[in-house]
Design an enzyme around this catalytic site. Sequence first.
Site, PDB file in Angstrom:
ATOM      1  N   ASP A 121      -2.066  -6.423   9.817  1.00 38.90           N
ATOM      2  CA  ASP A 121      -2.287  -7.475   8.804  1.00 38.90           C
ATOM      3  C   ASP A 121      -2.458  -6.840   7.417  1.00 38.90           C
ATOM      4  OD1 ASP A 121      -3.010  -9.870   7.572  1.00 38.90           O
ATOM      5  OD2 ASP A 121      -5.092  -9.768   8.264  1.00 38.90           O
ATOM      6  N   HIS A 144      -6.119 -16.226  12.722  1.00 38.15           N
ATOM      7  CA  HIS A 144      -7.298 -16.075  13.583  1.00 38.15           C
ATOM      8  C   HIS A 144      -7.242 -17.015  14.787  1.00 38.15           C
ATOM      9  CE1 HIS A 144      -9.368 -14.366   9.772  1.00 38.15           C
ATOM     10  NE2 HIS A 144      -8.686 -13.439  10.423  1.00 38.15           N
TER      11      HIS A 144
HETATM   12  N1  SAM Z   1      -7.319  -8.450   9.000  1.00 38.68           N
HETATM   13  C1  SAM Z   1      -8.315  -8.985   8.066  1.00 38.68           C
HETATM   14  C2  SAM Z   1      -8.745 -10.343   8.547  1.00 38.68           C
HETATM   15  O1  SAM Z   1      -7.921 -11.068   9.129  1.00 38.68           O
HETATM   16  O2  SAM Z   1      -9.902 -10.706   8.350  1.00 38.68           O
HETATM   17  C3  SAM Z   1      -7.785  -9.071   6.674  1.00 38.68           C
HETATM   18  C4  SAM Z   1      -7.103  -7.851   6.171  1.00 38.68           C
HETATM   19  S1  SAM Z   1      -6.522  -7.935   4.534  1.00 38.68           S
HETATM   20  C5  SAM Z   1      -5.155  -8.995   4.628  1.00 38.68           C
HETATM   21  C6  SAM Z   1      -5.789  -6.351   4.351  1.00 38.68           C
HETATM   22  C7  SAM Z   1      -6.801  -5.219   4.286  1.00 38.68           C
HETATM   23  O3  SAM Z   1      -6.098  -3.984   4.444  1.00 38.68           O
HETATM   24  C8  SAM Z   1      -7.557  -5.091   2.971  1.00 38.68           C
HETATM   25  O4  SAM Z   1      -8.925  -5.111   3.219  1.00 38.68           O
HETATM   26  C9  SAM Z   1      -7.125  -3.726   2.397  1.00 38.68           C
HETATM   27  O5  SAM Z   1      -8.166  -3.051   1.734  1.00 38.68           O
HETATM   28  C10 SAM Z   1      -6.718  -2.980   3.644  1.00 38.68           C
HETATM   29  N2  SAM Z   1      -5.711  -1.925   3.497  1.00 38.68           N
HETATM   30  C11 SAM Z   1      -4.698  -1.815   2.598  1.00 38.68           C
HETATM   31  N3  SAM Z   1      -3.885  -0.795   2.920  1.00 38.68           N
HETATM   32  C12 SAM Z   1      -4.393  -0.236   4.062  1.00 38.68           C
HETATM   33  C13 SAM Z   1      -3.982   0.811   4.922  1.00 38.68           C
HETATM   34  N4  SAM Z   1      -2.863   1.527   4.651  1.00 38.68           N
HETATM   35  N5  SAM Z   1      -4.712   1.086   6.013  1.00 38.68           N
HETATM   36  C14 SAM Z   1      -5.836   0.368   6.298  1.00 38.68           C
HETATM   37  N6  SAM Z   1      -6.278  -0.645   5.536  1.00 38.68           N
HETATM   38  C15 SAM Z   1      -5.568  -0.951   4.436  1.00 38.68           C
END
Ligand code: SAM
Length: 281
Positions: free
Chosen positions: A165, A19
């Site tokens: 991410d 972040h």
């Molecule tokens: N980017 C967020 C942050 O920095 O606050 C954190 C994201 S977290 C590491 C990964 C997220 O991706 C999870 O909430 C999960 O449910 C979601 N996720 C998993 N596979 C996915 C996909 N193929 N497409 C979109 N979201 C997905």
Amino acid sequence: MLSYRHAFHAGNHADVLKHFVLHQVLAYANQKDKPYWYIDTHAGAGMYALDHGYAVQNAEFEQGIARLWECNDLPDSLQSFIELIKHINRGKALKHYPGSPAVAQELLRGSDRARLFELHPSDVKLLRQHFKPAGREVLVEQQDGFAGLKALLPPPPRRAVVLIDPPYEEKRDYQRVIEALKDSLQRFATGTYLLWYPLLQRPEVDLLTDRLAKLGAASWLHATLSIHAPAADGFGMHGSGMFVINPPWTLPDTLQQTLPYLAEKLALDDGAGYALRHHTP
Ligand code: SAM
């Protein structure tokens, strides 16, 4: 498989690195009047409580944002990021930590747009609630973020910051991020792409870092931050990395000033450290 919930990890050392870099990239993008799109392929829930619920179970934020909260010797660049988190907490105690979409929300201007992808049914609901008051400038889609990204590039304003991410709970994420970056560079070579990945003692991670350097992007930056030595049993995340394609020209210097500070403040043992590589044409 959707077992991952980011709330367990909110505000940890990896979130701080990710972040902070995102904040720097968006602040730089705002120096030009021209609007841009912010695309978040794996957006999470948007905002996290640090005083109850999942985040308190392992209290990972205590080894991340909480260690910086009271520091009065922050480097300037980190100071502005901590001020953002303080603004979210209304200047009071640390009780809330923003996910990447909420960090972006603090920086996006009226003419910029956010396109957010999240697959988990509970997290997408929370994300929609968080952005409910926003108008057309923020779109939340319950869709695969890799496919969503493909459909959006090139973006109409021909300016974009993209955060990739994924949870990396499935091995195929390591392959999918490389495919996504290759495809994105073909569709829209001038975008700024930020990829986060975990530092784990796994062959997939070494392969990923090799492949990132060979993507053929003209300009890139690669930063890692570890908070302890890799565990003797080979398990666990000891740090994380950010690979930024087409980074702001100011970012290498900013990270050179900030990473040593972060490595010192977040260190759990002598194995803590950082690395920074930068490539320009
Ligand atoms: N980017 C967020 C942050 O920095 O606050 C954190 C994201 S977290 C590491 C990964 C997220 O991706 C999870 O909430 C999960 O449910 C979601 N996720 C998993 N596979 C996915 C996909 N193929 N497409 C979109 N979201 C997905």
